[in-house]
Design a protein around this motif. Structure first.
Motif, PDB file in Angstrom:
ATOM      1  N   ARG A  62     -34.176  31.033  55.249  1.00 57.37           N
ATOM      2  CA  ARG A  62     -34.703  29.685  55.071  1.00 57.37           C
ATOM      3  C   ARG A  62     -35.529  29.264  56.282  1.00 57.37           C
ATOM      4  N   PRO A  63     -36.533  28.427  56.038  1.00 57.17           N
ATOM      5  CA  PRO A  63     -37.291  27.884  57.163  1.00 57.17           C
ATOM      6  C   PRO A  63     -36.434  26.925  57.990  1.00 57.17           C
ATOM      7  N   LEU A  64     -36.789  26.784  59.227  1.00 57.29           N
ATOM      8  CA  LEU A  64     -36.052  25.927  60.143  1.00 57.29           C
ATOM      9  C   LEU A  64     -35.988  24.481  59.649  1.00 57.29           C
ATOM     10  N   SER A  65     -37.038  24.001  59.014  1.00 63.83           N
ATOM     11  CA  SER A  65     -37.047  22.616  58.521  1.00 63.83           C
ATOM     12  C   SER A  65     -35.948  22.372  57.491  1.00 63.83           C
ATOM     13  N   GLU A  66     -35.652  23.368  56.660  1.00 62.80           N
ATOM     14  CA  GLU A  66     -34.575  23.220  55.671  1.00 62.80           C
ATOM     15  C   GLU A  66     -33.208  23.214  56.349  1.00 62.80           C
ATOM     16  N   ILE A  67     -33.039  24.038  57.361  1.00 63.33           N
ATOM     17  CA  ILE A  67     -31.771  24.067  58.104  1.00 63.33           C
ATOM     18  C   ILE A  67     -31.552  22.726  58.788  1.00 63.33           C
ATOM     19  N   LEU A  68     -32.597  22.196  59.432  1.00 67.06           N
ATOM     20  CA  LEU A  68     -32.487  20.912  60.114  1.00 67.06           C
ATOM     21  C   LEU A  68     -32.192  19.777  59.130  1.00 67.06           C
ATOM     22  N   LYS A  69     -32.768  19.851  57.948  1.00 70.72           N
ATOM     23  CA  LYS A  69     -32.517  18.837  56.920  1.00 70.72           C
ATOM     24  C   LYS A  69     -31.037  18.827  56.538  1.00 70.72           C
ATOM     25  N   GLU A  70     -30.445  20.009  56.385  1.00 68.39           N
ATOM     26  CA  GLU A  70     -29.024  20.106  56.040  1.00 68.39           C
ATOM     27  C   GLU A  70     -28.141  19.592  57.174  1.00 68.39           C
ATOM     28  N   LEU A  71     -28.490  19.940  58.411  1.00 65.04           N
ATOM     29  CA  LEU A  71     -27.686  19.525  59.554  1.00 65.04           C
ATOM     30  C   LEU A  71     -27.756  18.018  59.793  1.00 65.04           C
ATOM     31  N   SER A  72     -28.827  17.380  59.357  1.00 61.05           N
ATOM     32  CA  SER A  72     -29.014  15.944  59.584  1.00 61.05           C
ATOM     33  C   SER A  72     -28.246  15.072  58.597  1.00 61.05           C
ATOM     34  N   LYS A  73     -27.641  15.681  57.604  1.00 65.28           N
ATOM     35  CA  LYS A  73     -26.873  14.899  56.630  1.00 65.28           C
ATOM     36  C   LYS A  73     -25.626  14.323  57.281  1.00 65.28           C
ATOM     37  N   ARG A  74     -25.212  13.192  56.771  1.00 62.39           N
ATOM     38  CA  ARG A  74     -24.022  12.510  57.290  1.00 62.39           C
ATOM     39  C   ARG A  74     -22.779  13.383  57.082  1.00 62.39           C
ATOM     40  N   VAL A  75     -21.966  13.488  58.124  1.00 60.54           N
ATOM     41  CA  VAL A  75     -20.718  14.240  58.056  1.00 60.54           C
ATOM     42  C   VAL A  75     -19.681  13.361  57.360  1.00 60.54           C
ATOM     43  N   PRO A  76     -18.948  13.900  56.391  1.00 59.52           N
ATOM     44  CA  PRO A  76     -17.943  13.092  55.678  1.00 59.52           C
ATOM     45  C   PRO A  76     -16.933  12.464  56.639  1.00 59.52           C
ATOM     46  N   ASP A  77     -16.533  11.242  56.339  1.00 59.07           N
ATOM     47  CA  ASP A  77     -15.590  10.521  57.195  1.00 59.07           C
ATOM     48  C   ASP A  77     -14.257  11.252  57.345  1.00 59.07           C
ATOM     49  N   SER A  78     -13.900  12.049  56.361  1.00 57.61           N
ATOM     50  CA  SER A  78     -12.634  12.790  56.429  1.00 57.61           C
ATOM     51  C   SER A  78     -12.625  13.819  57.558  1.00 57.61           C
ATOM     52  N   LEU A  79     -13.799  14.201  58.055  1.00 55.16           N
ATOM     53  CA  LEU A  79     -13.896  15.187  59.144  1.00 55.16           C
ATOM     54  C   LEU A  79     -14.040  14.534  60.517  1.00 55.16           C
ATOM     55  N   VAL A  80     -14.213  13.222  60.529  1.00 55.49           N
ATOM     56  CA  VAL A  80     -14.407  12.478  61.780  1.00 55.49           C
ATOM     57  C   VAL A  80     -13.049  12.037  62.321  1.00 55.49           C
ATOM     58  N   LYS A  81     -12.836  12.245  63.607  1.00 58.44           N
ATOM     59  CA  LYS A  81     -11.595  11.846  64.280  1.00 58.44           C
ATOM     60  C   LYS A  81     -11.876  10.666  65.201  1.00 58.44           C
ATOM     61  N   VAL A  82     -10.811   9.964  65.599  1.00 57.82           N
ATOM     62  CA  VAL A  82     -10.935   8.830  66.505  1.00 57.82           C
ATOM     63  C   VAL A  82      -9.972   9.032  67.666  1.00 57.82           C
ATOM     64  N   ARG A  83     -10.453   8.777  68.875  1.00 54.50           N
ATOM     65  CA  ARG A  83      -9.586   8.831  70.050  1.00 54.50           C
ATOM     66  C   ARG A  83      -9.822   7.575  70.883  1.00 54.50           C
ATOM     67  N   MET A  84      -8.841   7.208  71.655  1.00 53.83           N
ATOM     68  CA  MET A  84      -8.955   6.041  72.532  1.00 53.83           C
ATOM     69  C   MET A  84      -9.318   6.522  73.931  1.00 53.83           C
ATOM     70  N   GLU A  85     -10.329   5.882  74.511  1.00 58.53           N
ATOM     71  CA  GLU A  85     -10.751   6.234  75.863  1.00 58.53           C
ATOM     72  C   GLU A  85     -11.153   4.951  76.579  1.00 58.53           C
ATOM     73  N   ASP A  86     -10.467   4.647  77.654  1.00 51.69           N
ATOM     74  CA  ASP A  86     -10.719   3.435  78.446  1.00 51.69           C
ATOM     75  C   ASP A  86     -10.662   2.175  77.587  1.00 51.69           C
ATOM     76  N   GLY A  87      -9.729   2.128  76.632  1.00 48.56           N
ATOM     77  CA  GLY A  87      -9.555   0.954  75.791  1.00 48.56           C
ATOM     78  C   GLY A  87     -10.513   0.860  74.618  1.00 48.56           C
ATOM     79  N   PHE A  88     -11.397   1.829  74.458  1.00 44.15           N
ATOM     80  CA  PHE A  88     -12.348   1.836  73.344  1.00 44.15           C
ATOM     81  C   PHE A  88     -12.005   2.973  72.390  1.00 44.15           C
ATOM     82  N   SER A  89     -12.217   2.714  71.103  1.00 44.44           N
ATOM     83  CA  SER A  89     -12.032   3.801  70.138  1.00 44.44           C
ATOM     84  C   SER A  89     -13.365   4.531  69.993  1.00 44.44           C
ATOM     85  N   ILE A  90     -13.282   5.836  70.073  1.00 46.10           N
ATOM     86  CA  ILE A  90     -14.482   6.664  70.011  1.00 46.10           C
ATOM     87  C   ILE A  90     -14.345   7.618  68.832  1.00 46.10           C
TER      88      ILE A  90
END
Length: 186
Positions: A62-90
């Motif tokens: 595949r051309p690089l533009s197609e790979i970049l298009k796929e990588l730019s899609k939003r990551v599902p929230d189920s894969l996102v984690k949250v940690r606390m750092e200096d009183g802020f959630s990241i």
């Protein structure tokens, strides 16, 4: 359906290394067929088993533009984690999840640590990480840094933490998980 052809074209058909003698006994689905030394026998190759988590990839074809298009899609929230750092959630995506996403959409990617540097006072460590993508038309790399306190060992080795941070940031420069960095602006 793919199939393969067996040929008996050996000079010494009685040698131990020869795949054919006077006849071959071939098995296919519990049935047997005899083949003469000069006869071609076509035996169907069994279909490979599909596993549930098999994911088709097209990789370097595949051309690089197609790979970049796929990588730019939003990551599902189920894969996102949250940690606390200096009183802020990241919010962040663990490095091993990013690794799997990269393997899925850009199987020929490569990554390497470019440098590991300790601060002059020895209290922090910084890592520079490079991610390279390969497409049919080009290759592209992005580098980023990650820094961790040497005293903070809550989530493992400080060098590992700095490397994971640098890897996540380098991936974000390709668009992977970038939405997490500007989510509050949306």
């Amino acid at each position: 359906m793919r199939s393969f052809v067996l040929k008996s074209l050996t000079k010494n058909p009685l040698s131990a290394s020869s795949p054919t003698l006077k006849s071959l006994l071939l098995s296919s689905h519990r049935s047997y067929a005899k083949a003469s030394p000069k006869e071609k026998v076509i035996v169907p190759e069994p279909e490979p088993e599909r596993l549930e988590d098999d994911v088709p990839t097209s990789g370097i074809s595949r051309p690089l533009s197609e790979i970049l298009k796929e990588l730019s899609k939003r990551v599902p929230d189920s894969l996102v984690k949250v940690r606390m750092e200096d009183g802020f959630s990241i919010k962040y995506i663990p490095w091993h999840i990013l690794n799997r996403i990269m393997n899925l959409h850009a199987p020929e990617w490569s990554g390497d640590v470019r440098s590991i540097t300790y601060s002059a006072d020895g209290k922090s460590v910084s890592v520079v990480y490079r991610v390279t993508l390969y497409g049919t038309d080009a290759e592209m790399y992005r580098e980023s840094t990650g820094t961790a306190s040497v005293e903070d060992t809550g989530f493992g080795d400080p060098v590992q933490k700095a490397e994971a941070m640098a890897f996540r940031r380098a991936c974000a420069r390709f668009g992977l998980g970038l939405h997490l960095y500007h989510e509050d602006l949306l």
